[in-house]
Design a protein around this motif. Structure first.
Motif, PDB file in Angstrom:
ATOM      1  N   ILE A   1       0.698  -1.029   0.055  1.00  0.00           N
ATOM      2  CA  ILE A   1       0.339   0.042  -0.379  1.00  0.00           C
ATOM      3  C   ILE A   1       1.243   1.130   0.014  1.00  0.00           C
ATOM      4  N   VAL A   2       0.324   2.221  -1.330  1.00  0.00           N
ATOM      5  CA  VAL A   2       1.864   3.523  -0.821  1.00  0.00           C
ATOM      6  C   VAL A   2       0.558   4.309  -0.774  1.00  0.00           C
ATOM      7  N   ILE A   3       0.735   5.815   0.222  1.00  0.00           N
ATOM      8  CA  ILE A   3       0.120   6.528   0.226  1.00  0.00           C
ATOM      9  C   ILE A   3       0.823   8.003  -1.167  1.00  0.00           C
ATOM     10  N   THR A   4      -0.139   7.877  -1.692  1.00  0.00           N
ATOM     11  CA  THR A   4       0.368   9.090  -3.040  1.00  0.00           C
ATOM     12  C   THR A   4      -0.313  10.495  -2.691  1.00  0.00           C
ATOM     13  N   ASN A   5      -1.068  11.341  -1.716  1.00  0.00           N
ATOM     14  CA  ASN A   5      -0.863  12.042  -1.653  1.00  0.00           C
ATOM     15  C   ASN A   5      -1.947  12.137  -0.888  1.00  0.00           C
ATOM     16  N   ILE A   6      -1.715  13.045   0.007  1.00  0.00           N
ATOM     17  CA  ILE A   6      -2.715  13.983   1.047  1.00  0.00           C
ATOM     18  C   ILE A   6      -2.901  15.126   1.185  1.00  0.00           C
ATOM     19  N   THR A   7      -3.910  15.389   0.853  1.00  0.00           N
ATOM     20  CA  THR A   7      -4.719  16.696   0.830  1.00  0.00           C
ATOM     21  C   THR A   7      -5.383  17.552   2.475  1.00  0.00           C
ATOM     22  N   GLY A   8      -4.973  18.636   2.597  1.00  0.00           N
ATOM     23  CA  GLY A   8      -5.177  19.652   4.188  1.00  0.00           C
ATOM     24  C   GLY A   8      -4.459  19.219   5.463  1.00  0.00           C
ATOM     25  N   ASP A   9      -3.755  18.344   4.921  1.00  0.00           N
ATOM     26  CA  ASP A   9      -3.138  18.409   6.384  1.00  0.00           C
ATOM     27  C   ASP A   9      -1.442  18.834   6.218  1.00  0.00           C
ATOM     28  N   GLU A  10      -1.636  20.336   5.474  1.00  0.00           N
ATOM     29  CA  GLU A  10      -0.258  20.849   5.818  1.00  0.00           C
ATOM     30  C   GLU A  10       0.956  20.304   5.210  1.00  0.00           C
ATOM     31  N   GLY A  11       1.014  18.776   4.987  1.00  0.00           N
ATOM     32  CA  GLY A  11       2.319  18.112   5.270  1.00  0.00           C
ATOM     33  C   GLY A  11       2.361  17.655   6.328  1.00  0.00           C
ATOM     34  N   ARG A  12       1.594  17.532   7.423  1.00  0.00           N
ATOM     35  CA  ARG A  12       2.097  16.849   8.748  1.00  0.00           C
ATOM     36  C   ARG A  12       1.532  15.561   9.258  1.00  0.00           C
ATOM     37  N   LEU A  13       1.131  14.830   8.353  1.00  0.00           N
ATOM     38  CA  LEU A  13      -0.084  13.418   8.777  1.00  0.00           C
ATOM     39  C   LEU A  13       1.661  12.370   7.958  1.00  0.00           C
ATOM     40  N   PRO A  14       1.245  11.447   8.501  1.00  0.00           N
ATOM     41  CA  PRO A  14       2.901  10.312   8.087  1.00  0.00           C
ATOM     42  C   PRO A  14       2.113   9.816   7.365  1.00  0.00           C
ATOM     43  N   ARG A  15       3.612   9.552   6.316  1.00  0.00           N
ATOM     44  CA  ARG A  15       3.248   9.015   5.464  1.00  0.00           C
ATOM     45  C   ARG A  15       3.321   7.792   5.061  1.00  0.00           C
ATOM     46  N   ASN A  16       4.291   6.682   5.654  1.00  0.00           N
ATOM     47  CA  ASN A  16       4.588   5.324   6.513  1.00  0.00           C
ATOM     48  C   ASN A  16       2.540   4.879   5.949  1.00  0.00           C
ATOM     49  N   PRO A  17       2.291   4.045   5.416  1.00  0.00           N
ATOM     50  CA  PRO A  17       1.180   3.713   5.122  1.00  0.00           C
ATOM     51  C   PRO A  17       1.010   3.044   6.984  1.00  0.00           C
ATOM     52  N   GLU A  18       2.061   1.841   7.562  1.00  0.00           N
ATOM     53  CA  GLU A  18       1.435   1.795   9.198  1.00  0.00           C
ATOM     54  C   GLU A  18       1.562   2.587  10.054  1.00  0.00           C
ATOM     55  N   LYS A  19       1.207   3.991   9.808  1.00  0.00           N
ATOM     56  CA  LYS A  19       1.619   5.153  10.912  1.00  0.00           C
ATOM     57  C   LYS A  19       0.431   6.176  11.398  1.00  0.00           C
ATOM     58  N   ASN A  20      -0.427   6.106   9.385  1.00  0.00           N
ATOM     59  CA  ASN A  20      -1.218   6.757   9.020  1.00  0.00           C
ATOM     60  C   ASN A  20      -2.490   5.944   9.228  1.00  0.00           C
ATOM     61  N   SER A  21      -4.127   6.542  10.029  1.00  0.00           N
ATOM     62  CA  SER A  21      -5.075   5.669  10.464  1.00  0.00           C
ATOM     63  C   SER A  21      -5.622   5.020   9.111  1.00  0.00           C
ATOM     64  N   VAL A  22      -5.235   5.931   7.978  1.00  0.00           N
ATOM     65  CA  VAL A  22      -6.346   5.653   6.574  1.00  0.00           C
ATOM     66  C   VAL A  22      -5.455   4.164   6.360  1.00  0.00           C
ATOM     67  N   THR A  23      -4.497   3.796   6.524  1.00  0.00           N
ATOM     68  CA  THR A  23      -3.519   2.957   5.602  1.00  0.00           C
ATOM     69  C   THR A  23      -3.616   2.281   6.410  1.00  0.00           C
ATOM     70  N   GLY A  24      -3.373   2.367   8.422  1.00  0.00           N
ATOM     71  CA  GLY A  24      -3.267   0.806   9.377  1.00  0.00           C
ATOM     72  C   GLY A  24      -4.334   0.493   9.021  1.00  0.00           C
ATOM     73  N   VAL A  25      -5.554   0.937   8.610  1.00  0.00           N
ATOM     74  CA  VAL A  25      -6.468  -0.194   9.022  1.00  0.00           C
ATOM     75  C   VAL A  25      -7.177  -1.089   7.740  1.00  0.00           C
ATOM     76  N   MET A  26      -6.406  -0.751   6.387  1.00  0.00           N
ATOM     77  CA  MET A  26      -6.425  -1.531   6.236  1.00  0.00           C
ATOM     78  C   MET A  26      -5.136  -2.667   5.503  1.00  0.00           C
ATOM     79  N   LEU A  27      -4.019  -2.495   6.200  1.00  0.00           N
ATOM     80  CA  LEU A  27      -3.273  -2.912   6.502  1.00  0.00           C
ATOM     81  C   LEU A  27      -3.722  -4.763   7.213  1.00  0.00           C
ATOM     82  N   HIS A  28      -4.100  -4.075   8.331  1.00  0.00           N
ATOM     83  CA  HIS A  28      -4.935  -4.968   8.730  1.00  0.00           C
ATOM     84  C   HIS A  28      -5.948  -6.140   8.646  1.00  0.00           C
ATOM     85  N   LEU A  29      -6.856  -4.840   7.761  1.00  0.00           N
ATOM     86  CA  LEU A  29      -7.682  -5.745   6.902  1.00  0.00           C
ATOM     87  C   LEU A  29      -7.542  -7.011   6.603  1.00  0.00           C
ATOM     88  N   LEU A  30      -6.248  -6.673   5.471  1.00  0.00           N
ATOM     89  CA  LEU A  30      -5.900  -7.086   3.943  1.00  0.00           C
ATOM     90  C   LEU A  30      -4.910  -8.654   4.978  1.00  0.00           C
TER      91      LEU A  30
END
Ligand SMILES: Nc1ncnc2c1ncn2[C@@H]1O[C@H](COP(=O)(O)OP(=O)(O)O)[C@@H](O)[C@H]1O
Ligand SMILES: N[C@@H](CCOP(=O)(O)O)C(=O)O
Length: 311
Positions: free
Chosen positions: A43-72
């Protein structure tokens, strides 16, 4: 189906007396996730809008992708890779269930892309893992309502027992976000582990009263029960002008007012939209007097929760 767009709404957790056990979703704002299949694995995070560059791009550390990894992992799916774009439509550390909205949009999008192998209820433990990533605690009072909609009660965490209760149609939420940031992790750390018997009795009475008041559409009972003697006295010191803003809401027509989630946002419940607007304007004016900018959201209780926007 190779791509999906999903929306998950902001939430008000705790709802005064129900620390970690009550929450409801509002209509707007909410996070939006775009999820696409790709040939390379992972899983790759290709873009995040609206966070002013503050959120983790590492999929394990971002809640949006962390949950996907658990589900997969749970579904033992390794064949495809996925790319994710997150549109962050609310501030971080807001008390509006920001990390939860991302987690729910992420898990709902992935489940849809996979042909819905799990029900909404079954997705809940995966969405809760997003909260563990964000705050170190897998509470369900934001992800529950964002995922399921309605007013959610978590009767038990072990085992997980969660249900929704009916609320009056004319119940409106005022949510005011002052321009301050409080991390849930920090706001949990300052809480005491011991609670007196006197406060436990008072809190149990208010929890029972709020559930009954909502189910019976008894606005006076709702109002009398929106009292938190355990958490609010400790956390309110983190919010400048807390007492004054709360007084402004109640004296301008709100049934009650307290901290939304772990703050700094404050919410009020009112009978009717006009009262909710009047309370919100008074709350904002009080913050402004102290030189604090704020954003105002007025909403009914969102009954549907997260939704798919596009296939
Ligand atoms: N997708 C995400 N959205 C918001 N916060 C996230 C996300 N992924 C990880 N986090 C982390 O979670 C923390 C914010 O969550 P939290 O403190 O629970 O605030 P909120 O009350 O707004 O949900 C920040 O440390 C942030 O870096
Ligand atoms: N029950 C949790 C809710 C946190 O909500 P958030 O919107 O601040 O993430 C708590 O009070 O810690």
């Amino acid at each position: 189906m190779n791509s999906i767009k999903a929306f998950a709404p902001a939430t008000v957790a705790n709802v005064a007396c129900g620390f970690d056990i009550f929450g409801f979703a509002i209509e707007e704002p909410g996070d939006v996730v775009e999820l696409r299949r790709r040939d390379e694995p992972g899983i790759v995070i290709t873009n995040i809008t609206g966070d002013e560059g503050r959120l983790p791009r590492n999929p394990e550390k971002n809640s949006v992708t962390g949950v996907m990894l658990h589900l997969l992992k749970h579904l033992d799916i390794k064949d495809f890779g996925y790319e994710v774009i997150l549109h962050k439509n609310m501030p971080l550390g807001s008390g509006m269930g920001s990390s939860a909205a991302s987690a729910v949009a992420g898990v709902v999008a992935m489940n849809e892309l996979l042909g819905n192998p799990l029900t909404r209820q079954e997705l809940l433990p995966f969405a809760m893992e997003g909260e563990r990533i964000a705050s170190g605690s897998a509470h369900a009072d934001n992800v529950g309502p964002s995922l399921l909609g309605g007013f959610v009660v978590i009767r038990s965490y072990h085992p997980l027992d969660i249900f929704t209760i009916p609320v009056p149609d004319d119940l409106y939420c005022t949510l005011v976000h002052p321009d301050i940031e409080i991390n849930t992790k920090d706001a949990r750390y300052i809480l005491r582990n011991e609670v007196s018997l006197k406060n436990t009795i008072a809190q149990m009475g208010n929890v029972a009263g709020l559930v009954a008041g909502l189910m019976k559409a008894d606005y006076d009972l709702i109002s009398r029960s929106m009292v938190d003697v355990i958490i609010e006295p400790v956390r309110s010191i983190l919010i400048p002008e807390f007492k004054e803003v709360k007084t402004a809401a109640i004296s301008n027509g709100a049934l009650g007012c307290s901290i939304s989630g772990s703050g700094p946002s404050m919410f009020a419940l009112s009978r009717g939209r006009d009262n909710a607007i009047a309370a919100g304007q008074a709350m904002q004016a009080r913050f402004a007097e102290a030189g604090i900018d704020s954003a105002l959201h007025i909403s009914g209780i969102n009954k549907g929760g997260a939704k798919i926007l596009e296939h």
